[in-house]
Design a protein around this motif. Structure first.
Motif, PDB file in Angstrom:
ATOM      1  N   PHE A  80    -113.350 -30.412  42.544  1.00 33.80           N
ATOM      2  CA  PHE A  80    -114.417 -30.500  41.536  1.00 33.80           C
ATOM      3  C   PHE A  80    -115.218 -29.202  41.500  1.00 33.80           C
ATOM      4  CE2 PHE A  80    -119.018 -31.253  41.154  1.00 33.80           C
ATOM      5  CZ  PHE A  80    -119.095 -31.621  39.815  1.00 33.80           C
ATOM      6  N   MET A  81    -115.628 -28.686  42.676  1.00 31.80           N
ATOM      7  CA  MET A  81    -116.429 -27.461  42.727  1.00 31.80           C
ATOM      8  C   MET A  81    -115.641 -26.263  42.219  1.00 31.80           C
ATOM      9  SD  MET A  81    -118.892 -27.639  46.096  1.00 31.80           S
ATOM     10  CE  MET A  81    -117.616 -27.912  47.322  1.00 31.80           C
ATOM     11  N   GLU A  82    -114.375 -26.218  42.561  1.00 36.37           N
ATOM     12  CA  GLU A  82    -113.548 -25.107  42.103  1.00 36.37           C
ATOM     13  C   GLU A  82    -113.424 -25.104  40.582  1.00 36.37           C
ATOM     14  OE1 GLU A  82    -108.995 -23.344  42.645  1.00 36.37           O
ATOM     15  OE2 GLU A  82    -109.681 -25.034  43.864  1.00 36.37           O
ATOM     16  N   SER A  83    -113.330 -26.291  39.997  1.00 40.18           N
ATOM     17  CA  SER A  83    -113.167 -26.408  38.550  1.00 40.18           C
ATOM     18  C   SER A  83    -114.357 -25.811  37.798  1.00 40.18           C
ATOM     19  CB  SER A  83    -112.989 -27.876  38.168  1.00 40.18           C
ATOM     20  OG  SER A  83    -112.908 -28.024  36.771  1.00 40.18           O
ATOM     21  N   TYR A  84    -115.559 -25.953  38.381  1.00 40.68           N
ATOM     22  CA  TYR A  84    -116.762 -25.480  37.687  1.00 40.68           C
ATOM     23  C   TYR A  84    -117.417 -24.277  38.381  1.00 40.68           C
ATOM     24  CZ  TYR A  84    -116.150 -29.885  35.270  1.00 40.68           C
ATOM     25  OH  TYR A  84    -115.615 -30.916  34.550  1.00 40.68           O
ATOM     26  N   LYS A  85    -116.650 -23.651  39.293  1.00 37.77           N
ATOM     27  CA  LYS A  85    -117.119 -22.439  39.979  1.00 37.77           C
ATOM     28  C   LYS A  85    -118.441 -22.674  40.709  1.00 37.77           C
ATOM     29  CE  LYS A  85    -113.711 -19.974  38.262  1.00 37.77           C
ATOM     30  NZ  LYS A  85    -112.961 -21.056  37.585  1.00 37.77           N
ATOM     31  N   LEU A  86    -118.529 -23.815  41.387  1.00 40.02           N
ATOM     32  CA  LEU A  86    -119.732 -24.161  42.141  1.00 40.02           C
ATOM     33  C   LEU A  86    -119.516 -23.840  43.609  1.00 40.02           C
ATOM     34  CD1 LEU A  86    -120.496 -27.673  40.582  1.00 40.02           C
ATOM     35  CD2 LEU A  86    -121.507 -25.479  39.964  1.00 40.02           C
ATOM     36  N   GLN A  87    -120.559 -23.390  44.275  1.00 38.25           N
ATOM     37  CA  GLN A  87    -120.511 -23.131  45.712  1.00 38.25           C
ATOM     38  C   GLN A  87    -121.680 -23.856  46.375  1.00 38.25           C
ATOM     39  OE1 GLN A  87    -120.409 -18.886  46.317  1.00 38.25           O
ATOM     40  NE2 GLN A  87    -118.381 -18.663  45.419  1.00 38.25           N
ATOM     41  N   ILE A  88    -121.440 -25.141  46.662  1.00 31.70           N
ATOM     42  CA  ILE A  88    -122.483 -25.986  47.262  1.00 31.70           C
ATOM     43  C   ILE A  88    -121.841 -26.767  48.413  1.00 31.70           C
ATOM     44  CG2 ILE A  88    -124.313 -27.670  46.784  1.00 31.70           C
ATOM     45  CD1 ILE A  88    -123.964 -27.060  43.834  1.00 31.70           C
ATOM     46  N   PRO A  89    -121.724 -26.154  49.608  1.00 28.59           N
ATOM     47  CA  PRO A  89    -121.062 -26.818  50.737  1.00 28.59           C
ATOM     48  C   PRO A  89    -121.672 -28.171  51.078  1.00 28.59           C
ATOM     49  CG  PRO A  89    -121.450 -24.499  51.212  1.00 28.59           C
ATOM     50  CD  PRO A  89    -122.170 -24.795  49.938  1.00 28.59           C
ATOM     51  N   GLU A  90    -122.951 -28.333  50.808  1.00 34.53           N
ATOM     52  CA  GLU A  90    -123.621 -29.594  51.153  1.00 34.53           C
ATOM     53  C   GLU A  90    -123.001 -30.786  50.418  1.00 34.53           C
ATOM     54  OE1 GLU A  90    -127.990 -31.715  50.838  1.00 34.53           O
ATOM     55  OE2 GLU A  90    -127.842 -29.558  50.498  1.00 34.53           O
ATOM     56  N   LEU A  91    -122.355 -30.530  49.284  1.00 31.50           N
ATOM     57  CA  LEU A  91    -121.733 -31.629  48.537  1.00 31.50           C
ATOM     58  C   LEU A  91    -120.693 -32.358  49.386  1.00 31.50           C
ATOM     59  CD1 LEU A  91    -121.031 -30.610  44.819  1.00 31.50           C
ATOM     60  CD2 LEU A  91    -122.299 -32.585  45.667  1.00 31.50           C
ATOM     61  N   ASN A  92    -119.938 -31.621  50.175  1.00 32.74           N
ATOM     62  CA  ASN A  92    -118.929 -32.248  51.039  1.00 32.74           C
ATOM     63  C   ASN A  92    -119.570 -33.207  52.028  1.00 32.74           C
ATOM     64  OD1 ASN A  92    -116.193 -31.186  50.405  1.00 32.74           O
ATOM     65  ND2 ASN A  92    -117.229 -29.217  50.706  1.00 32.74           N
ATOM     66  N   ARG A  93    -120.749 -32.851  52.523  1.00 30.31           N
ATOM     67  CA  ARG A  93    -121.415 -33.682  53.532  1.00 30.31           C
ATOM     68  C   ARG A  93    -122.030 -34.937  52.920  1.00 30.31           C
ATOM     69  NH1 ARG A  93    -122.778 -28.352  55.204  1.00 30.31           N
ATOM     70  NH2 ARG A  93    -124.843 -28.441  54.232  1.00 30.31           N
ATOM     71  N   ARG A  94    -122.097 -34.983  51.600  1.00 37.00           N
ATOM     72  CA  ARG A  94    -122.690 -36.144  50.939  1.00 37.00           C
ATOM     73  C   ARG A  94    -121.747 -37.351  50.927  1.00 37.00           C
ATOM     74  NH1 ARG A  94    -127.787 -36.723  48.211  1.00 37.00           N
ATOM     75  NH2 ARG A  94    -128.901 -34.793  48.670  1.00 37.00           N
ATOM     76  N   PHE A  95    -120.463 -37.118  51.170  1.00 36.71           N
ATOM     77  CA  PHE A  95    -119.488 -38.194  51.050  1.00 36.71           C
ATOM     78  C   PHE A  95    -118.744 -38.394  52.369  1.00 36.71           C
ATOM     79  CE2 PHE A  95    -120.047 -36.342  46.834  1.00 36.71           C
ATOM     80  CZ  PHE A  95    -120.354 -37.472  46.089  1.00 36.71           C
ATOM     81  N   ARG A  96    -118.478 -39.646  52.670  1.00 43.88           N
ATOM     82  CA  ARG A  96    -117.773 -39.991  53.898  1.00 43.88           C
ATOM     83  C   ARG A  96    -116.357 -39.440  53.885  1.00 43.88           C
ATOM     84  NH1 ARG A  96    -118.229 -46.161  55.403  1.00 43.88           N
ATOM     85  NH2 ARG A  96    -120.399 -45.451  55.389  1.00 43.88           N
ATOM     86  N   ASN A  97    -115.733 -39.444  52.714  1.00 43.78           N
ATOM     87  CA  ASN A  97    -114.364 -38.936  52.590  1.00 43.78           C
ATOM     88  C   ASN A  97    -114.300 -37.978  51.400  1.00 43.78           C
ATOM     89  OD1 ASN A  97    -111.670 -38.406  52.554  1.00 43.78           O
ATOM     90  ND2 ASN A  97    -111.013 -40.492  52.028  1.00 43.78           N
ATOM     91  N   PRO A  98    -114.599 -36.692  51.615  1.00 44.63           N
ATOM     92  CA  PRO A  98    -114.598 -35.732  50.500  1.00 44.63           C
ATOM     93  C   PRO A  98    -113.212 -35.419  49.950  1.00 44.63           C
ATOM     94  CG  PRO A  98    -114.983 -34.595  52.579  1.00 44.63           C
ATOM     95  CD  PRO A  98    -114.991 -36.060  52.894  1.00 44.63           C
ATOM     96  N   GLN A  99    -112.147 -35.972  50.580  1.00 48.86           N
ATOM     97  CA  GLN A  99    -110.791 -35.736  50.092  1.00 48.86           C
ATOM     98  C   GLN A  99    -110.270 -36.893  49.242  1.00 48.86           C
ATOM     99  OE1 GLN A  99    -109.461 -32.747  50.665  1.00 48.86           O
ATOM    100  NE2 GLN A  99    -111.403 -32.319  51.712  1.00 48.86           N
ATOM    101  N   ALA A 100    -111.149 -37.802  48.831  1.00 51.27           N
ATOM    102  CA  ALA A 100    -110.747 -38.955  48.027  1.00 51.27           C
ATOM    103  C   ALA A 100    -110.819 -38.621  46.525  1.00 51.27           C
ATOM    104  CB  ALA A 100    -111.635 -40.149  48.361  1.00 51.27           C
ATOM    105  N   THR A 101    -110.755 -39.666  45.693  1.00 53.30           N
ATOM    106  CA  THR A 101    -110.821 -39.483  44.238  1.00 53.30           C
ATOM    107  C   THR A 101    -112.276 -39.408  43.779  1.00 53.30           C
ATOM    108  OG1 THR A 101    -108.741 -40.658  43.898  1.00 53.30           O
ATOM    109  CG2 THR A 101    -110.238 -40.510  42.012  1.00 53.30           C
TER     110      THR A 101
END
Length: 427
Positions: free
Chosen positions: A331-352
């Motif tokens: 998602f971040m790559e698609s919109y050129k976002l660099q917000i590492p904290e987004l990964n920590r917001r979800f229990r499984n950042p590799q899901a849908t």
């Protein structure tokens, strides 16, 4: 020919020449179009225009209502109308209207709306059979009639009162007499023939210009428009500008949040748990009201934001029609976002995940023709006798934003008010 038949024929011709409307007006030849005349001309067939026409006709005025194309005010119907709070007093409603406009609107406008909202809504219910259901502190919603049904019932009332409708016209020019007072309007009829209608009172009520791409591009080239808020082409504003009347805050809008779908900006309907990313801020969408989020986005560095929600746990009916991603990183790559904290917001950042851009889009023209407390249009700070504007055609009334539900109330309250004022002017 027997003398009796000759006398009868001459008598019939004489009576026809005496009948109103059958003889030519002074200065016109048989080859020219007859001008129209009435007491009041109203431009626009929305709720404001219909209400003004009915109020004026009931007070004895002859009314012609012009429309270029039907105004689409379904969005207004969905937003509901304003109603007093539990106390029934107008002051709390007046205060929240002023707060929504961030102190930039007209106090006399807020006072008129707050003090007449309940009375005029009751009037509309008596006239059409409309029932309103109270669902919020200062808002109620139509319960038994659609916008189209209400519009039809109002129009039937107007036909009973003798109001003339001229539809499918192209309005060309406002006319004034030698004293600078309203005198009429030039227009092309549906056949493309130039004609004139004379009246000492004109009410401009055909909405803002959000449905005119050329005006939007000229006046606000970087502004996206809410696809469901196309309420008019702003012809009244164009006519006023061409006549040298005061146009205020012309590129000022009230905004709402929208996402892009099929090259249109459509309403945001985020499922539970949706995050809003504004610059580097991460917010839970449901914890803020829309006005707060709009303000954040308008004041952000980019003017844009992004929505993101995890697919896990969403019911199929709650899945949004947004692009699907197989990870937060995608998602971040698609919109050129660099917000590492987004990964920590979800229990499984590799899901849908579902995500998309969100943007504040123009949903109501806050600018338009300057008017005074009586609704009279201004020219160099002086009122133009006989020329009025209401609703989205009038400018600088609501300040920085308009409260949801205020548009319908504004059309109704100002419609009744100006219909009464114009009829009194004729008297």
């Amino acid at each position: 020919m027997p003398w009796g038949r000759s006398i009868l024929l001459i008598t019939l011709i004489f009576l026809l020449l005496l009948t109103p409307g059958c003889s030519l007006e002074p200065g016109l030849s048989e080859g020219k179009v007859l001008p129209l005349s009435s007491d009041i001309i109203i431009v626009g067939d929305g709720i404001g225009g219909l209400t003004a026409a009915l109020e004026a006709a009931r007070k004895g005025a002859a009314v012609i209502l012009f429309s270029e194309e039907p105004l689409d005010e379904h969005w207004m119907w969905e937003e509901g109308a304003l109603c007093p709070g539990d106390s029934g007093k107008p002051e709390p409603l007046e205060e929240i209207l002023a707060a929504t406009g961030e102190g930039r609107g007209k106090k006399w406008h807020y006072k008129l709306l707050a003090r007449n909202a309940a009375t005029d809504l009751a009037w509309l219910s008596r006239e059409t059979g409309l029932r309103m259901a109270r669902e919020e502190r200062f808002r109620c919603f139509p319960e038994n009639l659609s916008y189209d049904q209400l519009h039809k019932r109002l129009k039937e009332k107007l036909l009973q009162e003798g109001v003339r409708f001229i539809e499918g016209v192209v309005l060309e020019e406002l006319l004034f007499n030698e004293n600078g007072e309203a005198a009429g309007i030039n227009f092309f009829d549906p056949a493309g023939v130039l004609n004139t209608a004379y009246a000492p009172a004109i009410i401009l009520a055909d909405g803002g210009y959000l449905n005119d791409p050329e005006q939007v591009k000229e006046l606000a080239p970087d502004t996206a428009v809410a696809s469901w808020r196309h309420s008019g082409r702003g012809t009244g504003i164009k006519l006023a500008r061409a006549a040298g009347l005061e146009i205020v805050d012309e590129a000022l809008f009230s905004y709402t949040l929208a996402v892009e779908k099929d090259q249109n900006w459509v309403p945001v309907e985020p499922p539970p748990g949706t995050l809003l990313i504004v610059d580097r801020q991460i917010l839970l969408f449901s914890q803020y009201d829309e006005a707060e989020l709009v303000k954040m986005l308008v004041n952000s560095a980019s003017g844009n934001g992004y929505l993101l929600v995890a697919g896990a746990g969403l019911r199929p009916e709650h899945e949004p029609e947004w692009p699907r991603y197989n990870s937060v990183a995608a998602f971040m790559e698609s919109y050129k976002l660099q917000i590492p904290e987004l990964n920590r917001r979800f229990r499984n950042p590799q899901a849908t995940f579902f995500g998309c851009p969100v943007k504040p889009v123009a949903s109501y023209c806050l600018g338009g023709i300057a008017i005074n407390e009586s609704g009279l249009v201004l020219q160099k700070d002086q009122p133009v006798k006989g020329l009025y504007a209401l609703g989205e055609t009038a400018g600088a009334l609501n300040g920085a934003a308009i409260m949801p539900g205020a548009a319908l109330t504004e059309a109704l309250v100002w419609g009744r008010h100006l219909g009464t004022v114009a009829a009194r002017q004729i008297e």
